[in-house]
Scaffold this motif. Structure first.
Motif, PDB file in Angstrom:
ATOM      1  N   THR A 179      44.706  41.021  39.663  1.00 17.86           N
ATOM      2  CA  THR A 179      45.787  41.951  39.960  1.00 17.86           C
ATOM      3  C   THR A 179      45.262  42.822  41.098  1.00 17.86           C
ATOM      4  O   THR A 179      44.269  43.531  40.931  1.00 17.86           O
ATOM      5  CB  THR A 179      46.118  42.794  38.719  1.00 17.86           C
ATOM      6  N   GLY A 229      32.821  42.610  36.350  1.00 16.95           N
ATOM      7  CA  GLY A 229      33.253  41.942  35.111  1.00 16.95           C
ATOM      8  C   GLY A 229      34.300  40.890  35.428  1.00 16.95           C
ATOM      9  O   GLY A 229      34.176  39.726  35.040  1.00 16.95           O
ATOM     10  N   SER A 241      34.106  36.347  35.241  1.00 14.09           N
ATOM     11  CA  SER A 241      35.051  35.290  34.866  1.00 14.09           C
ATOM     12  C   SER A 241      35.201  34.277  35.999  1.00 14.09           C
ATOM     13  O   SER A 241      35.169  33.067  35.772  1.00 14.09           O
ATOM     14  CB  SER A 241      36.418  35.884  34.529  1.00 14.09           C
ATOM     15  N   GLY A 278      39.853  35.386  31.617  1.00 10.76           N
ATOM     16  CA  GLY A 278      38.977  36.206  30.784  1.00 10.76           C
ATOM     17  C   GLY A 278      39.555  36.279  29.378  1.00 10.76           C
ATOM     18  O   GLY A 278      40.758  36.047  29.170  1.00 10.76           O
ATOM     19  N   ASP A 291      40.343  38.614  27.464  1.00 13.42           N
ATOM     20  CA  ASP A 291      41.427  39.585  27.226  1.00 13.42           C
ATOM     21  C   ASP A 291      42.791  39.005  27.598  1.00 13.42           C
ATOM     22  O   ASP A 291      43.825  39.521  27.191  1.00 13.42           O
ATOM     23  CB  ASP A 291      41.188  40.877  28.028  1.00 13.42           C
ATOM     24  N   LEU A 341      32.026  41.062  30.480  1.00 16.21           N
ATOM     25  CA  LEU A 341      30.844  41.800  30.904  1.00 16.21           C
ATOM     26  C   LEU A 341      31.114  43.247  30.507  1.00 16.21           C
ATOM     27  O   LEU A 341      32.155  43.798  30.862  1.00 16.21           O
ATOM     28  CB  LEU A 341      30.683  41.707  32.423  1.00 16.21           C
ATOM     29  N   LYS A 363      39.097  48.463  35.445  1.00 13.96           N
ATOM     30  CA  LYS A 363      39.530  48.901  36.774  1.00 13.96           C
ATOM     31  C   LYS A 363      40.373  50.158  36.681  1.00 13.96           C
ATOM     32  O   LYS A 363      40.313  51.015  37.533  1.00 13.96           O
ATOM     33  CB  LYS A 363      40.414  47.813  37.403  1.00 13.96           C
TER      34      LYS A 363
END
Ligand code: AMP
Ligand code: ZN
Length: 480
Positions: free
Chosen positions: A30, A38, A42, A240, A242, A273, A282
């Motif tokens: 994004t 982190g 990925s 990732g 999430d 991470l 972010k």
């Protein structure tokens, strides 16, 4: 290859719809801010996976979106649009920041030896594709209109939770206290396919649609972009961890409802991470970037090495000390490769033997730390330097640690230092730059108290028929 599949919770043999060809999709960044390291973990692991598949003989078509619209502050449908938030922060237009951070992302990727996917598609470029999918979902009763928005109706699904069987409350990721719930939804898991009359009146980018002027939800972009470039049958979807819920869960719901058949059987999720304080994010504003690593004197590839030392399915803790250790190990590895002398013929039998073993070891759920061990094993192989260099070069097509290039640079630097007399260490001998470089590397290893490496280089010299004598302020050598 055997790969852990988060959709079945098992390690399984990797299969493709079309033999020999992998349709691979990656959720892209994004672009409202720089990627943090982190996020880049990925992308590094996905890059190794892609390169592994290519090395194993597959043709890979890898597609990635760039999220430049529709991703709200929570991964569900609440909060502000992240792009709008970024634009406000920087007093720029959404398109300006999208372009800036997309370029920054690929610059970080370049520094980390992450290959650009075959197709990179900004989400704003496929609006017609999303409208087509949403139209069908509405006409088949899988989606409904409420409050001006179009929602996917999760009650129509036989099975919604693909990746976890948790209690629904646990899965309400991102739905934080104090954030207004969307009362248009018939059930909590329903998600927005198309926004029109939402609370985001000041949304910068809007398009005409059968449901009014508006913009797409976040999840639809990955289904639309993947179907456009990968076709109806996707083999491998990455992201990732999430992303598994709600993003990937929703991608599956809408894609399969639209297609009328199974969409993607294999799901690859990279774990996070973290910092010792917890999740890296972010949106918190302060985070670790590739530029910060460089500013602190680290080679970005040392960070790639750090990531490869750990398995992608384990959370990884970032500390500067951990990075120091990885950087030191990487430096030692490069020095050892630099001590190999290029030239001559590689032994094809030994080369094939090592390559087969490497593919086997890495093919066990992308075991990258075994991949690194394999490089050390190659250094110890009972074969000539040309073969070792050929093997390491082959492994590095997958690991992408710039092993041969950086080793060559070290060799060159050492030779130059000797030739120009810039080194305070005087080497006398027959004036052979290659031997001088090795002698200097041994000295550098001793200076760094890496005595094992120093002894090893002495043995290499011995094997080449060189007798080395340490003298005051330098060394002297002769051929026996
Ligand atoms: P985003 O730019 O937020 O859409 O995220 C880009 C990619 O980074 C997604 O695949 C995320 O799942 C992944 N990601 C986010 N945070 C982390 C983290 N701390 N460690 C590893 N991957 C992450
Ligand atoms: Zn996605």
């Amino acid at each position: 290859m055997y790969l852990y599949n988060s959709a079945t919770h098992k390690k399984e043999e990797f299969k493709t719809h079309t033999p020999g060809r992998v349709e691979m999709y990656t959720c892209g960044p994004t672009v409202y801010h720089f990627a943090h390291i982190g996020n880049l973990r990925s992308y590094i692991m996905e890059d190794v996976l892609e390169k592994y598949l290519r090395a194993a003989g597959y043709t890979v078509n890898r597609v990635m979106n760039i999220t430049d619209v529709g991703h709200l502050a929570s991964d569900a449908d609440t909060g502000e649009d992240k792009m709008l938030k970024g634009a406000k922060r920087e007093h720029k237009s959404v398109m300006e920041i999208a372009q800036f951070y997309t370029d920054a992302f690929f610059e970080d990727c370049r520094k980390l030896n992450i290959k650009r996917p075959d197709v990179v598609q900004p989400a704003t470029g496929c609006i017609a594709e999303y409208i087509e999918i949403i139209s069908k979902l509405v006409s088949t009763g899988c989606a409904y209109l409420a409050g001006g928005n179009v929602y996917f109706d999760t009650s129509k699904l036989e099975r919604y939770y693909i990746f976890n069987d948790h209690d629904e409350d646990d899965l309400a990721v991102g739905v934080r206290e104090g954030v207004e719930e969307d009362t248009n939804k018939r059930s909590k898991n329903d998600f927005v396919l198309w926004f029109t009359r939402s609370k985001f009146e000041d949304q910068a980018l809007k398009w005409d649609s059968p449901w009014g002027v508006g913009y797409p939800g976040w999840h639809i972009e990955c289904s639309g972009i993947s179907m456009k470039y990968n076709g109806e049958y996707l083999d491998l979807h990455c992201g990732g961890v999430d992303n598994a819920f709600p993003h990937h869960t929703n991608e599956i719901a809408q894609s399969e409802s639209y297609l009328g058949h199974a969409w993607c059987p294999q799901w690859f999720h990279v774990h996070h991470l973290n910092t010792p304080e917890g999740k890296m994010s972010k949106s918190k504003g302060e985070f670790l970037t590739v530029s910060l690593l460089e500013k602190n004197g680290y080679d970005p590839i040392a960070y790639r090495y750090f990531c490869l030392q750990s398995h992608y399915r384990k959370a990884l803790v970032f500390t500067w000390e951990n990075l120091d250790n990885a950087a030191a190990a990487y430096g030692k590895l490069l020095n050892r490769i630099a001590a190999l002398q290029p030239g001559g013929d590689a032994d094809p039998t030994v080369f094939e033997e090592y390559k087969t073993k490497f593919l086997q070891q890495m093919g066990n759920d992308l075991n990258t730390s075994m991949g690194i061990t394999a490089v050390f094993d190659a250094l110890k192989a009972k074969t000539n330097d040309a073969t070792k260099l050929a093997i390491i070069g082959e492994f590095d097509k997958v690991l992408s640690l710039s092993l041969l290039e950086k080793a060559a640079q070290l060799r060159e630097k050492a030779a130059q230092a000797v030739q120009s007399g810039a080194s305070d260490y005087v080497i006398t001998g027959e004036g052979d730059p290659e031997i001088d470089a090795l002698v200097l590397q041994r000295y550098e290893a001793k200076k760094a108290k890496n005595f094992a490496e120093a002894d090893r280089i002495r043995d290499v010299l011995k094997a080449k028929g060189i007798e080395l004598t340490d003298v005051k302020g330098g060394a002297s050598w002769k051929r026996l």
